[in-house]
Each structure stands twice: as structure tokens, then as C-alpha cells.
Design a protein around this motif. Structure first.
Motif, PDB file in Angstrom:
ATOM      1  N   TRP A 203       0.825  -1.204   0.000  1.00  0.00           N
ATOM      2  CA  TRP A 203       0.000   0.000   0.000  1.00  0.00           C
ATOM      3  C   TRP A 203       0.863   1.258   0.000  1.00  0.00           C
ATOM      4  O   TRP A 203       0.638   2.186  -0.774  1.00  0.00           O
ATOM      5  N   TYR A 204       1.883   1.274   0.850  1.00  0.00           N
ATOM      6  CA  TYR A 204       2.784   2.424   0.902  1.00  0.00           C
ATOM      7  C   TYR A 204       3.551   2.583  -0.410  1.00  0.00           C
ATOM      8  O   TYR A 204       3.742   3.705  -0.905  1.00  0.00           O
ATOM      9  N   ILE A 205       4.001   1.475  -0.969  1.00  0.00           N
ATOM     10  CA  ILE A 205       4.743   1.527  -2.225  1.00  0.00           C
ATOM     11  C   ILE A 205       3.850   2.033  -3.364  1.00  0.00           C
ATOM     12  O   ILE A 205       4.250   2.892  -4.162  1.00  0.00           O
ATOM     13  N   MET A 206       2.624   1.517  -3.426  1.00  0.00           N
ATOM     14  CA  MET A 206       1.712   1.895  -4.503  1.00  0.00           C
ATOM     15  C   MET A 206       1.318   3.367  -4.421  1.00  0.00           C
ATOM     16  O   MET A 206       1.046   4.006  -5.449  1.00  0.00           O
ATOM     17  N   GLN A 207       1.276   3.920  -3.212  1.00  0.00           N
ATOM     18  CA  GLN A 207       0.950   5.339  -3.052  1.00  0.00           C
ATOM     19  C   GLN A 207       1.911   6.215  -3.847  1.00  0.00           C
ATOM     20  O   GLN A 207       1.498   7.208  -4.466  1.00  0.00           O
ATOM     21  N   ALA A 208       3.197   5.847  -3.833  1.00  0.00           N
ATOM     22  CA  ALA A 208       4.196   6.649  -4.532  1.00  0.00           C
ATOM     23  C   ALA A 208       3.915   6.696  -6.032  1.00  0.00           C
ATOM     24  O   ALA A 208       4.107   7.729  -6.681  1.00  0.00           O
ATOM     25  N   PHE A 209       3.453   5.583  -6.601  1.00  0.00           N
ATOM     26  CA  PHE A 209       3.146   5.538  -8.034  1.00  0.00           C
ATOM     27  C   PHE A 209       1.839   6.263  -8.344  1.00  0.00           C
ATOM     28  O   PHE A 209       1.742   7.005  -9.325  1.00  0.00           O
ATOM     29  N   THR A 210       0.817   6.048  -7.503  1.00  0.00           N
ATOM     30  CA  THR A 210      -0.484   6.671  -7.751  1.00  0.00           C
ATOM     31  C   THR A 210      -0.417   8.182  -7.633  1.00  0.00           C
ATOM     32  O   THR A 210      -1.060   8.915  -8.402  1.00  0.00           O
ATOM     33  N   LEU A 211       0.371   8.682  -6.691  1.00  0.00           N
ATOM     34  CA  LEU A 211       0.482  10.135  -6.501  1.00  0.00           C
ATOM     35  C   LEU A 211       1.105  10.831  -7.706  1.00  0.00           C
ATOM     36  O   LEU A 211       0.869  12.020  -7.922  1.00  0.00           O
ATOM     37  N   TRP A 274       1.041  13.136   1.838  1.00  0.00           N
ATOM     38  CA  TRP A 274       1.870  14.317   1.598  1.00  0.00           C
ATOM     39  C   TRP A 274       3.344  13.986   1.813  1.00  0.00           C
ATOM     40  O   TRP A 274       4.204  14.361   1.006  1.00  0.00           O
ATOM     41  N   CYS A 275       3.642  13.289   2.910  1.00  0.00           N
ATOM     42  CA  CYS A 275       5.034  12.936   3.213  1.00  0.00           C
ATOM     43  C   CYS A 275       5.576  11.909   2.223  1.00  0.00           C
ATOM     44  O   CYS A 275       6.769  11.924   1.905  1.00  0.00           O
ATOM     45  N   THR A 276       4.718  11.007   1.741  1.00  0.00           N
ATOM     46  CA  THR A 276       5.152  10.040   0.735  1.00  0.00           C
ATOM     47  C   THR A 276       5.571  10.739  -0.539  1.00  0.00           C
ATOM     48  O   THR A 276       6.586  10.396  -1.161  1.00  0.00           O
ATOM     49  N   GLU A 277       4.801  11.749  -0.943  1.00  0.00           N
ATOM     50  CA  GLU A 277       5.141  12.497  -2.149  1.00  0.00           C
ATOM     51  C   GLU A 277       6.413  13.307  -1.949  1.00  0.00           C
ATOM     52  O   GLU A 277       7.204  13.478  -2.876  1.00  0.00           O
ATOM     53  N   GLU A 278       6.633  13.798  -0.718  1.00  0.00           N
ATOM     54  CA  GLU A 278       7.804  14.628  -0.450  1.00  0.00           C
ATOM     55  C   GLU A 278       9.072  13.804  -0.225  1.00  0.00           C
ATOM     56  O   GLU A 278      10.136  14.148  -0.734  1.00  0.00           O
TER      57      GLU A 278
END
Length: 370
Positions: A203-211, A274-278
Motif C-alpha cells: 500500500w505504501y509503495i503503490m501510493q508513490a506511483f499513484t500520486l 503528503w510525506c510520501t510524495e515529499e
């Protein structure tokens, strides 16, 4: 005075992601106690997950609509399917498997396994090239050692007890009724725990791609909450056939649902996105063990629970490992800023025909300057 204000602003912006993640872990700490009280009161965990994300979706929707309606990307069928899978990983599967595993194992076992999600995310991010690991420099070694040390600290905290610490606080403590049910089907519970750990990391990994394709954190949080609630409701209807389980009164069940929805599934998910994108998914997951440390401290000072030396030792190791990792991650941030600066400078020079070459003793001066 202006220089001092500028300096404080720079410090705040530099450590803003760190501050937000600490706030998130504090929010998760209180969530642990309020949900434990609610479940001991009789609240069905799967019903709780459904209601909690419905509340979160309702709360986040106005913010998403008014703040991102002009900048929100177009939602295509493929992008919706991607968000649906993201919701399934973060809510529908992970949380339901997590709470189901507690029935068959023990909280200590679940905590020790779930906290390995940070290490699993770190390894996966390296394989997918979301994270760099250069073992030729000290910061790269620090990231690897920090991850391993934090994992070791969590394992010590949750497995090794040691002597009991004497409680020097004589104030009145708050007591929560414990669940004395005997856990059975340990193998089944272990599989559910490990599976929830894997899906949580994904889930955390996929967030980086989806964002990257949907850079609207508020809207993405809202979508995940509503879709996750629907997925959880579908799952709950299959395993829970008693209509009475869906009724909650104006008691601890209600307040735990409100808190879980507004804080845990609304505000914290938004902060994590927000922190994942940053800073990336590894940065976010490495703060998760802090909640284990905070829960142990709060349980000791407020609820009067026993605290073992193993918990103190493990907490110190976790904090040290986290410091090492964050120090290593700062090197990534500096390298990224340097790369962007060089890229900008190179692009500017190439695209500006007015810049002329000078001798080594002269500076480059745009034509037309005096």
C-alpha cells in the motif's frame, strides 16, 4: 529580525515532514487505546472499520472539493481501478486481516510482525528503484543499518521482557478491561498477520506511483476512505449475519468511530500521502515503530500497566535506528536538490542565447548588461 524569521522558516520547512509523521504516530497511539476499549465493550472490529472510513470520507470530502476542484486530475477508468486497488490494499484487506488475526494470536505477536512492514517497504522500494542505496558512502550505510537496528529494537520490545520496572507514579490510573479470551488457530492467525503486513507495505509503495498520476492528496484520501468503507462493508456482510452488530450507541463505540474516522483514516492518511510524495514511502513507514514506543510509555504512566526493561531497551534501539535512517535520508534530499539545481542551470544556459562565453578571469554576462 527578518533574517531570524527566515532562518526559522527554513528550519520548519526542512523538518516539516518529520514533525507531521511524529504527529501521525501520536494520533495512532491514542487510537490504540480508544479502539481497545471499544472492542472490549463489544464493538465488532469489521463494523468499526466500515463506519470509521465512512466518517473519514464524509469529513474529507468538503476539503477535497473546495481546495482541489480546480486542480484535480481527470479520473479515468484505469485511474479509478488503480485507486480501487490502493483502497483494497490499505483498508479492505490490510485492516480486516489485521483485526481478524488478533482473534487467533496475541497483540504482542501481531505488533512484532506488523512493525517489520518498514523493513519490507525499504527492501521493496530499493527493488523498484523508489529508494537509492549506495553502500559506498556513509549515508547509504546509515540507511541500511538504521533499518536493521530499528527492526531489531521492535523485536526486542515485543518479544523480550526482562525484569519489571518499578512504577514510581502513585497517581490514580485509568484502567481498561482486558480481553481474556484464549487465542486459538495460531497458524491461521499467523498467516493473516503476515499477509496484512505484506499488503500494508504494498500500500505504501503503490501510493508513490499513484500520486504521480493523481497528485491530489485530499481527493485521493477521500476516494480511499469511501471505497475502503464499501469494500469493508461487503466483507463484513459475508462474515457477520447479525444486524445487531451494526448498531452502536452514544458511548465509547461512537467516540472511537469518530476519532478513528477523523484522525486515523482522514487526517493521518492525508499527512502520510503528503510525506510520501515529499520523501517517499520508506520515510513514512520508518516512523511506525514510534507508536509502539509511545503506547508502551502511555500504558505505563497513564494506565498503570507493567513496563519491562526489554521495552525500554527496545525503545532506545528503535530511536537510535530511526535517527540513523533519517540522517541517511537527508543525504538523498541534499543530492536531489543539488541535481535539480544543476539541471536548472544547464537548461538555463542552453536555452539562453544571450549568454556568451568568457575567459577564466571574467564572469558570464548576458549581452546588453553594462
Amino acid at each position: 529580525m527578518a533574517l531570524k524569521a527566515s532562518s526559522l522558516s527554513d528550519i520548519y520547512m526542512r523538518f516539516k515532514p518529520h514533525l507531521l509523521m511524529v504527529i501521525s504516530q501520536i494520533g495512532y497511539t491514542f487510537l490504540y487505546f480508544i479502539t481497545e476499549a471499544s472492542f472490549n465493550h463489544g464493538m465488532n472490529p469489521h463494523v468499526y472499520i466500515t463506519y470509521r472510513h465512512i466518517v473519514a470520507g464524509i469529513v474529507m470530502f468538503p476539503f477535497a472539493y473546495f481546495l482541489e476542484r480546480k486542480t484535480i486530475p481527470k479520473l479515468t477508468i484505469l485511474l479509478f481501478a488503480e485507486i480501487f486497488i490502493l483502497s483494497l490494499l490499505g483498508v479492505g484487506l490490510t485492516l480486516n486481516m489485521y483485526f481478524a488475526s488478533l482473534r487467533y494470536t496475541s497483540p504482542t505477536f501481531v505488533a512484532s510482525v506488523i512493525n517489520t512492514a518498514a523493513s519490507l517497504t525499504f527492501v521493496t522500494a530499493i527493488l523498484l528503484r523508489l529508494e537509492t542505496l549506495d553502500l559506498r558512502n556513509s549515508r547509504g550505510i546509515a540507511k541500511l543499518l538504521g533499518t536493521m537496528i530499528s527492526l531489531a529494537g521492535v523485536m526486542i520490545m515485543t518479544i523480550y521482557k526482562g525484569p519489571i520496572m518499578r512504577n514510581l507514579w502513585h497517581s490514580h490510573h485509568i484502567h481498561i478491561e482486558g480481553n481474556t479470551a484464549i487465542h486459538e488457530h495460531w497458524l491461521k492467525g499467523s498467516i493473516l498477520t503476515i499477509a496484512s503486513c505484506v499488503t500494508w507495505s504494498l500500500w505504501y509503495i503503490m501510493q508513490a506511483f499513484t500520486l504521480k498520476r493523481y497528485p491530489a492528496q485530499l481527493s485521493l484520501t477521500t476516494w480511499m476512505c469511501f471505497l475502503g468503507a464499501a469494500q469493508s462493508a461487503f466483507f463484513t456482510v459475508i462474515i457477520q449475519h447479525k444486524p445487531a452488530a451494526w448498531r452502536i450507541g452514544f458511548n465509547i463505540d461512537f467516540w472511537s468511530t469518530i476519532y478513528g474516522g477523523v484522525v486515523a483514516s482522514g487526517l493521518i492518511i492525508f499527512l502520510q500521502l503528503w510525506c510520501t510524495e515529499e520523501r517517499g514511502p520508506v520515510f513514512v513507514t520508518m516512523f511506525n515503530p514510534l507508536s509502539t514506543v509511545l503506547v508502551a510509555a502511555l500504558a505505563y504512566f497513564v494506565f498503570g500497566e507493567q513496563l519491562y526493561t526489554g521495552s525500554i531497551l527496545g525503545a532506545a534501539i528503535v530511536i537510535f535506528g530511526l535517527y540513523l535512517l533519517l540522517w541517511g535520508k537527508e543525504g538523498d534530499k541534499e543530492a536531489h536538490i543539488k541535481t535539480e539545481g544543476n539541471s536548472y542551470s544547464s537548461t538555463y544556459d542552453e536555452n539562453n542565447p544571450k549568454l556568451q562565453k568568457t575567459t577564466s578571469t571574467e564572469r558570464e554576462i548576458p549581452q546588453g548588461e553594462p
